[in-house]
Design a protein around this motif. Sequence first.
Motif, PDB file in Angstrom:
ATOM      1  N   THR A 228      -7.759 -25.202  15.387  1.00 49.68           N
ATOM      2  CA  THR A 228      -6.762 -24.626  16.293  1.00 49.68           C
ATOM      3  C   THR A 228      -7.424 -23.894  17.453  1.00 49.68           C
ATOM      4  OG1 THR A 228      -5.195 -24.354  14.472  1.00 49.68           O
ATOM      5  CG2 THR A 228      -4.799 -23.054  16.452  1.00 49.68           C
ATOM      6  N   GLU A 229      -8.523 -23.180  17.164  1.00 47.67           N
ATOM      7  CA  GLU A 229      -9.196 -22.438  18.235  1.00 47.67           C
ATOM      8  C   GLU A 229      -9.786 -23.363  19.295  1.00 47.67           C
ATOM      9  OE1 GLU A 229     -11.868 -21.889  14.470  1.00 47.67           O
ATOM     10  OE2 GLU A 229      -9.734 -22.071  14.954  1.00 47.67           O
ATOM     11  N   TYR A 230     -10.081 -24.611  18.922  1.00 46.14           N
ATOM     12  CA  TYR A 230     -10.546 -25.572  19.920  1.00 46.14           C
ATOM     13  C   TYR A 230      -9.408 -25.920  20.882  1.00 46.14           C
ATOM     14  CZ  TYR A 230     -14.847 -26.429  17.234  1.00 46.14           C
ATOM     15  OH  TYR A 230     -16.053 -26.300  16.593  1.00 46.14           O
ATOM     16  N   PHE A 231      -8.220 -26.083  20.325  1.00 44.04           N
ATOM     17  CA  PHE A 231      -7.066 -26.368  21.186  1.00 44.04           C
ATOM     18  C   PHE A 231      -6.760 -25.189  22.109  1.00 44.04           C
ATOM     19  CE2 PHE A 231      -6.027 -29.664  17.960  1.00 44.04           C
ATOM     20  CZ  PHE A 231      -5.884 -30.732  18.819  1.00 44.04           C
ATOM     21  N   VAL A 232      -7.045 -23.980  21.630  1.00 44.08           N
ATOM     22  CA  VAL A 232      -6.850 -22.797  22.478  1.00 44.08           C
ATOM     23  C   VAL A 232      -7.710 -22.905  23.732  1.00 44.08           C
ATOM     24  CG1 VAL A 232      -7.205 -20.304  22.644  1.00 44.08           C
ATOM     25  CG2 VAL A 232      -6.194 -21.276  20.570  1.00 44.08           C
ATOM     26  N   GLU A 233      -8.965 -23.330  23.556  1.00 45.28           N
ATOM     27  CA  GLU A 233      -9.861 -23.438  24.708  1.00 45.28           C
ATOM     28  C   GLU A 233      -9.471 -24.602  25.619  1.00 45.28           C
ATOM     29  OE1 GLU A 233     -11.711 -21.014  25.363  1.00 45.28           O
ATOM     30  OE2 GLU A 233     -11.282 -20.094  23.436  1.00 45.28           O
ATOM     31  N   ILE A 234      -9.018 -25.714  25.028  1.00 41.21           N
ATOM     32  CA  ILE A 234      -8.522 -26.828  25.840  1.00 41.21           C
ATOM     33  C   ILE A 234      -7.307 -26.373  26.647  1.00 41.21           C
ATOM     34  CG2 ILE A 234      -7.505 -29.147  25.780  1.00 41.21           C
ATOM     35  CD1 ILE A 234      -9.130 -29.644  23.224  1.00 41.21           C
ATOM     36  N   SER A 235      -6.463 -25.584  26.014  1.00 36.00           N
ATOM     37  CA  SER A 235      -5.282 -25.050  26.686  1.00 36.00           C
ATOM     38  C   SER A 235      -5.674 -24.154  27.856  1.00 36.00           C
ATOM     39  CB  SER A 235      -4.422 -24.265  25.688  1.00 36.00           C
ATOM     40  OG  SER A 235      -3.296 -23.707  26.317  1.00 36.00           O
ATOM     41  N   ARG A 236      -6.724 -23.355  27.679  1.00 38.91           N
ATOM     42  CA  ARG A 236      -7.185 -22.461  28.753  1.00 38.91           C
ATOM     43  C   ARG A 236      -7.722 -23.246  29.940  1.00 38.91           C
ATOM     44  NH1 ARG A 236     -11.565 -19.535  27.626  1.00 38.91           N
ATOM     45  NH2 ARG A 236     -11.184 -18.219  29.428  1.00 38.91           N
ATOM     46  N   VAL A 237      -8.402 -24.352  29.652  1.00 41.13           N
ATOM     47  CA  VAL A 237      -8.904 -25.196  30.746  1.00 41.13           C
ATOM     48  C   VAL A 237      -7.737 -25.716  31.582  1.00 41.13           C
ATOM     49  CG1 VAL A 237     -10.039 -27.394  31.285  1.00 41.13           C
ATOM     50  CG2 VAL A 237     -11.012 -25.879  29.541  1.00 41.13           C
ATOM     51  N   ILE A 238      -6.681 -26.163  30.885  1.00 38.35           N
ATOM     52  CA  ILE A 238      -5.502 -26.678  31.592  1.00 38.35           C
ATOM     53  C   ILE A 238      -4.799 -25.554  32.359  1.00 38.35           C
ATOM     54  CG2 ILE A 238      -3.232 -27.745  31.274  1.00 38.35           C
ATOM     55  CD1 ILE A 238      -4.419 -29.143  28.796  1.00 38.35           C
ATOM     56  N   ARG A 239      -4.651 -24.415  31.708  1.00 37.73           N
ATOM     57  CA  ARG A 239      -3.942 -23.289  32.327  1.00 37.73           C
ATOM     58  C   ARG A 239      -4.693 -22.736  33.532  1.00 37.73           C
ATOM     59  NH1 ARG A 239      -4.439 -18.261  28.853  1.00 37.73           N
ATOM     60  NH2 ARG A 239      -6.369 -18.178  30.060  1.00 37.73           N
ATOM     61  N   ASP A 240      -6.028 -22.620  33.417  1.00 42.30           N
ATOM     62  CA  ASP A 240      -6.823 -21.993  34.473  1.00 42.30           C
ATOM     63  C   ASP A 240      -7.032 -22.902  35.678  1.00 42.30           C
ATOM     64  OD1 ASP A 240      -6.968 -19.882  32.760  1.00 42.30           O
ATOM     65  OD2 ASP A 240      -9.065 -20.177  32.199  1.00 42.30           O
ATOM     66  N   LYS A 241      -6.808 -24.215  35.492  1.00 43.05           N
ATOM     67  CA  LYS A 241      -6.963 -25.178  36.594  1.00 43.05           C
ATOM     68  C   LYS A 241      -8.313 -24.999  37.289  1.00 43.05           C
ATOM     69  CE  LYS A 241      -2.515 -24.129  37.921  1.00 43.05           C
ATOM     70  NZ  LYS A 241      -1.359 -24.099  38.817  1.00 43.05           N
ATOM     71  N   ILE A 242      -9.380 -25.007  36.500  1.00 42.35           N
ATOM     72  CA  ILE A 242     -10.717 -24.742  37.037  1.00 42.35           C
ATOM     73  C   ILE A 242     -11.179 -25.847  37.978  1.00 42.35           C
ATOM     74  CG2 ILE A 242     -11.433 -23.270  35.132  1.00 42.35           C
ATOM     75  CD1 ILE A 242     -12.803 -25.596  33.840  1.00 42.35           C
ATOM     76  N   SER A 243     -10.718 -27.053  37.764  1.00 39.45           N
ATOM     77  CA  SER A 243     -10.983 -28.161  38.686  1.00 39.45           C
ATOM     78  C   SER A 243     -10.064 -29.307  38.294  1.00 39.45           C
ATOM     79  CB  SER A 243     -12.449 -28.611  38.623  1.00 39.45           C
ATOM     80  OG  SER A 243     -12.721 -29.291  37.418  1.00 39.45           O
ATOM     81  N   GLN A 244      -9.755 -30.166  39.263  1.00 36.32           N
ATOM     82  CA  GLN A 244      -8.883 -31.300  38.957  1.00 36.32           C
ATOM     83  C   GLN A 244      -9.551 -32.246  37.967  1.00 36.32           C
ATOM     84  OE1 GLN A 244      -7.520 -34.511  41.911  1.00 36.32           O
ATOM     85  NE2 GLN A 244      -5.812 -33.073  41.891  1.00 36.32           N
ATOM     86  N   GLU A 245     -10.876 -32.380  38.090  1.00 36.34           N
ATOM     87  CA  GLU A 245     -11.633 -33.236  37.182  1.00 36.34           C
ATOM     88  C   GLU A 245     -11.546 -32.723  35.749  1.00 36.34           C
ATOM     89  OE1 GLU A 245     -15.968 -35.513  37.358  1.00 36.34           O
ATOM     90  OE2 GLU A 245     -15.768 -33.492  38.184  1.00 36.34           O
ATOM     91  N   ALA A 246     -11.685 -31.403  35.585  1.00 35.91           N
ATOM     92  CA  ALA A 246     -11.601 -30.810  34.252  1.00 35.91           C
ATOM     93  C   ALA A 246     -10.189 -30.906  33.690  1.00 35.91           C
ATOM     94  CB  ALA A 246     -12.050 -29.347  34.299  1.00 35.91           C
ATOM     95  N   SER A 247      -9.185 -30.694  34.543  1.00 36.10           N
ATOM     96  CA  SER A 247      -7.791 -30.792  34.092  1.00 36.10           C
ATOM     97  C   SER A 247      -7.475 -32.193  33.578  1.00 36.10           C
ATOM     98  CB  SER A 247      -6.838 -30.422  35.231  1.00 36.10           C
ATOM     99  OG  SER A 247      -6.984 -29.071  35.601  1.00 36.10           O
ATOM    100  N   LYS A 248      -7.913 -33.200  34.306  1.00 34.71           N
ATOM    101  CA  LYS A 248      -7.688 -34.577  33.877  1.00 34.71           C
ATOM    102  C   LYS A 248      -8.354 -34.849  32.540  1.00 34.71           C
ATOM    103  CE  LYS A 248      -7.003 -37.336  38.064  1.00 34.71           C
ATOM    104  NZ  LYS A 248      -7.585 -38.413  38.885  1.00 34.71           N
ATOM    105  N   ALA A 249      -9.624 -34.438  32.425  1.00 38.25           N
ATOM    106  CA  ALA A 249     -10.363 -34.689  31.187  1.00 38.25           C
ATOM    107  C   ALA A 249      -9.713 -33.975  30.011  1.00 38.25           C
ATOM    108  CB  ALA A 249     -11.814 -34.240  31.355  1.00 38.25           C
ATOM    109  N   ALA A 250      -9.286 -32.713  30.225  1.00 39.16           N
ATOM    110  CA  ALA A 250      -8.651 -31.947  29.153  1.00 39.16           C
ATOM    111  C   ALA A 250      -7.327 -32.576  28.729  1.00 39.16           C
ATOM    112  CB  ALA A 250      -8.434 -30.503  29.601  1.00 39.16           C
ATOM    113  N   LEU A 251      -6.550 -33.043  29.697  1.00 37.19           N
ATOM    114  CA  LEU A 251      -5.265 -33.679  29.384  1.00 37.19           C
ATOM    115  C   LEU A 251      -5.461 -35.000  28.644  1.00 37.19           C
ATOM    116  CD1 LEU A 251      -3.368 -32.919  32.700  1.00 37.19           C
ATOM    117  CD2 LEU A 251      -2.691 -32.139  30.429  1.00 37.19           C
ATOM    118  N   LYS A 252      -6.422 -35.803  29.094  1.00 34.72           N
ATOM    119  CA  LYS A 252      -6.714 -37.062  28.402  1.00 34.72           C
ATOM    120  C   LYS A 252      -7.191 -36.800  26.983  1.00 34.72           C
ATOM    121  CE  LYS A 252      -7.889 -39.759  32.529  1.00 34.72           C
ATOM    122  NZ  LYS A 252      -8.984 -40.439  33.278  1.00 34.72           N
ATOM    123  N   LEU A 253      -8.036 -35.771  26.828  1.00 32.87           N
ATOM    124  CA  LEU A 253      -8.518 -35.408  25.497  1.00 32.87           C
ATOM    125  C   LEU A 253      -7.365 -34.966  24.609  1.00 32.87           C
ATOM    126  CD1 LEU A 253     -10.814 -34.831  23.514  1.00 32.87           C
ATOM    127  CD2 LEU A 253     -11.125 -32.601  24.627  1.00 32.87           C
TER     128      LEU A 253
END
Length: 410
Positions: A228-253
């Motif tokens: 579950t804590e891994y999903f928390v970090e994936i969620s933070r990547v999506i929420r923080d919008k650190i880069s479009q490339e990262a958002s795409k990768a996190a969403l695909k994952l």
Amino acid sequence: MDYSEIEVPAPFLCPISLHLMREPVTVSTGITYDRESIERWLFSCKNFTCPVTKQQVLQTQDLTPNHTLQRLIQNWCTQNHVSLDETTQHDSSSTIEKAQVVKLLNEAKRFSHDEKLKFLKWIKTIALESESNKQCLESAGAIDFLASTMDEAHSTLFIIEAGIELLFKLNPSIYQLKYLINNEKIHFFESLFHVLRLGNQESRTYATLLLKSSFGVANPTQLSCVKTEYFVEISRVIRDKISQEASKAALKLLVDLCSRGRNQVRAVEAGLVLNLIDLLIDSNNISEKRICELILIALDRLCGCAEGRAALLSHGAAVAAISKKILRVSCVASDRAVKILATVCRYSATLNLLQEMLVVGAVSKLCLVLQVDNGASNKAKERASEILKLHTKVWKNSPCIPVNLLSNYP
């Protein structure tokens, strides 16, 4: 030829060894050296001060090719009938040899944290010079060395970040990724999520992209037992919008992981549904439609469990945000949005929800899906018709349905 016998202009001499520069590079202090000499000074002799002053510490070990001086040297050699070795005619990839790299990698295992960080920066400089350098580094065991630097119990965050960036740029093969994720001594996934949790934006992007690649070659057990804590970090990547490339990768994952085991529930517990809805609301500011499509695909996966549907309906703007994307983004987005509404209406419908769908225009959008020729697939039309039939008693006489659409109502 013995260059010591030639009267060479001072700017062409290496300040360290006083021989004619073959490949001039400039360090962070602005002084130019011969690449071979400065690399020996920095990494074989472990000196990190300016070779000229012996006092000024080099803030970075990046070596920038001095192309202007290189051309001047070549012109001078031509005019003076001096022939340099072949190394002057080739790029810097000819200066790196496997035996030299193997020796340096073995020595680096005993470096202090500061020395190791500087050494990683040097490897990055070498790797970016040419593809042949990358291959040389890999064959010399650079991947194993990088894996050893990522153990968070024995390395600083800065070293782990540098190791992850370099590993990403080396573009490890499927075989190498499998080795990393299956080696219990490395704790590869833990290191990546450690950077997701505490790293800077750039390193978090690299970690996210490596995670996407790594889970792509993981075994079924690793895929279905994500913490579950891994999903928390994936969620933070999506929420923080650190880069479009990262958002795409996190969403695909997320889309890939949520089709296995109890990952749907763990993702919901990590708050991903609410984050995705918030991102969907802001998606009008996102130029690339693929992000919006991936959000809706991920929400569709998460609505496959009761916990996901409950989380979605707990967000006051969820139904409106999803309905708004129908017939506005792409056929893929329309199909997924209709599917989400169909799932919710089939398993979680309440009178309040049905009334909300009228108010926010979701019912009108479903009627439009039946009317249009383009913008939605036949499957989406079937689902829209199914939703309208399922709740015909509630919606049939509603003034919220435009008169021109009543004839299309089931």
